[in-house]
Design an enzyme around this catalytic site. Structure first.
Site, short mmCIF file in Angstrom:
data_model
loop_
_atom_site.label_atom_id
_atom_site.label_comp_id
_atom_site.label_asym_id
_atom_site.label_seq_id
_atom_site.Cartn_x
_atom_site.Cartn_y
_atom_site.Cartn_z
N SER A 24 0.86 -1.17 0.00
CA SER A 24 0.00 0.00 0.00
C SER A 24 0.90 1.22 0.00
O SER A 24 1.46 1.59 1.04
CB SER A 24 -0.90 0.00 1.25
OG SER A 24 -1.72 1.14 1.26
N PRO A 25 1.09 1.86 -1.15
CA PRO A 25 1.98 3.02 -1.21
C PRO A 25 1.36 4.24 -0.55
O PRO A 25 0.13 4.28 -0.37
CB PRO A 25 2.15 3.24 -2.72
CG PRO A 25 0.87 2.74 -3.30
CD PRO A 25 0.47 1.56 -2.45
N ASP B 26 -2.86 -1.64 -2.93
CA ASP B 26 -3.98 -0.96 -2.29
C ASP B 26 -3.83 0.54 -2.55
O ASP B 26 -2.84 1.15 -2.13
CB ASP B 26 -3.96 -1.27 -0.79
CG ASP B 26 -4.83 -0.33 0.03
OD1 ASP B 26 -5.91 0.05 -0.46
OD2 ASP B 26 -4.43 0.01 1.17
#
Length: 336
Positions: free
Chosen positions: A43-44, A86
C-alpha cells in the site's frame, strides 16, 4: 526460496522466515534476483492533497513515481507471480470533484510496463472516518469515502491463484439448502441462462468470496500498538488490517513462497506472511517505522525491557535477529 541478504546488505532485523531492510525500495529491488518473487503486496503512500507524515506525493507526479517501482517489480516477479496494490482515491484540489489518478494507474501499469489486470478488488472499511472533512462534514455535499481500490496485477495471463484457499462461510440460507436441496430449489436453467443443476447443493467447504472485501480497520489493542506505547514510538498512521494481506497471501501463494512489501511501514504484510508459512521481505525507507514494526513479531508475553531493547537496537542501526527475543521453546522451533 528465502532471501536473507541483498548483495551483501544487512537487514534491519530478521526472523525465522523473513528479513526487513531499510532503504529506497527502488535500489533494494535491484539487488534481488530476477523472477524471484511470488507476490508483491503493498500500500503506497496515497496521492492526497494534504501532506502526511508518511510522505505522500503530489497527484501530478504520483503516477510517474509509482511507474519506477512497477517496472522493477515486473522484472523481479516469477511468471506466475502477482502484484497487489492498495490505492485510495482523492479529490481534486479545492473542489468536490474526484481525481482520476488511481484509475489511470492500471492503464499505465498494463500499457507501459506489461502487466495484466487479473482482477479489480475493492476494500470496504466500515470503520473509516468521514473524509474529506470539507465536503463531507462541513458542507455536507458528499458521502464519506470508505472504499479503496485493490488492483491485482499479474506478470502473465495465468498467475498462480486458488480461490479454494479463501472460501467464506455459507449464508444461513445456503446452509439450509445444503441440508435439504429439494426443499429449496429445483434444478433448471434460470432466466439469466445459468444452468443450476443438482450439484448446486453440494457442500464445498464454503462460498466463493466476492471482489468486495469488507474488513474493518480497527486495530487498537494488538502487540504493535502496545509496543509503540511502551517505547513512546509513533505508530504508522496508514496501516492496513492484517486480514487484507492475509486474503491475498492465501489466495495467490503457497507455503514456502516469497512475499515482498515495498512500502512496508509497520510491516503487517511480513507479519502475516510469517504466520502463513511464507518467506517474506520488507522494504521501508524510514528506520523508525521498521524499528516499531518488530513488535509484530514478539510475543505479547515478552518482558517490557526486552521489547524496548529490540526496538532500540534496530532504531540505532544494528542488525537484529528477533529469534533472540523468543522464549526458549519458540527459539528452538525458530532455529529449525
Amino acid at each position: 526460496m528465502k532471501i536473507d541478504a541483498l548483495s551483501g546488505l544487512e537487514p534491519a532485523y530478521a526472523t525465522k522466515s523473513g528479513s526487513a531492510f531499510c532503504g529506497d525500495s527502488r535500489e533494494l529491488l535491484k539487488c534481488l534476483p530476477d523472477e524471484s518473487l511470488d507476490l508483491v503486496m503493498t500500500s503506497p503512500p496515497f496521492a492526497l492533497q494534504r501532506q502526511k507524515a508518511y510522505g505522500n506525493r503530489d497527484q501530478a507526479e504520483y503516477l510517474d513515481w509509482l511507474m519506477d517501482f512497477a517496472s522493477l517489480v515486473y522484472v523481479k516477479l516469477k511468471p506466475t507471480g502477482s502484484f497487489v496494490m492498495d490505492v485510495g482515491g482523492a479529490y481534486q484540489k479545492g473542489v468536490p470533484a474526484r481525481s482520476l489518478y488511481h484509475l489511470r494507474l492500471p492503464l499505465r501499469f498494463c500499457d507501459e510496463v506489461g502487466f495484466f489486470l487479473a482482477e479489480d478488488f475493492y476494500w470496504y472499511n466500515p470503520a473509516k472516518l468521514p473524509s474529506p472533512i470539507e465536503w463531507v462534514n462541513k458542507r455536507k455535499i458528499r458521502t464519506k469515502d470508505s472504499v479503496n481500490n485493490l488492483w491485482w496485477f499479474s506478470k502473465t495471463e495465468w498467475p498462480k491463484a486458488d480461490v479454494r484457499k479463501v472460501l467464506v462461510p455459507y449464508s444461513d440460507r445456503m446452509m439450509k439448502l445444503i441440508e435439504d436441496p429439494e426443499k429449496f430449489y429445483t434444478p433448471k436453467v434460470r432466466p439469466s441462462g445459468h444452468d443450476i443443476g443438482a450439484g448446486f447443493g453440494k457442500d464445498n467447504g464454503g462460498a466463493i468470496p466476492s471482489n468486495l472485501l469488507q474488513i474493518p480497520n480497527t486495530e487498537s489493542n494488538g502487540g504493535y500498538v502496545a509496543g509503540c506505547k511502551l517505547v513512546g514510538a509513533d505508530r504508522h498512521p496508514a496501516r492496513f488490517p492484517a486480514k487484507l494481506p492475509e486474503f491475498f497471501i492465501r489466495f495467490l501463494t503457497d507455503p514456502g513462497d516469497t512475499v515482498l512489501d515495498i512500502f512496508a511501514g509497520s510491516n503487517t504484510t511480513g507479519a502475516v506472511a510469517e504466520v502463513e508459512g511464507r518467506h517474506w521481505l520488507a522494504f521501508e525507507e524510514r528506520l523508525d517505522y521498521l524499528a516499531a514494526s518488530v513488535f509484530r513479531f514478539l510475543p505479547k508475553t515478552t518482558a517490557a525491557d526486552r521489547m524496548r531493547d529490540a526496538h532500540d537496537r534496530v532504531a540505532a542501526g544494528e542488525t537484529v535477529d528477533l529469534r533472540e527475543y523468543l522464549p526458549q521453546t519458540e527459539m528452538f522451533e525458530a532455529a529449525e
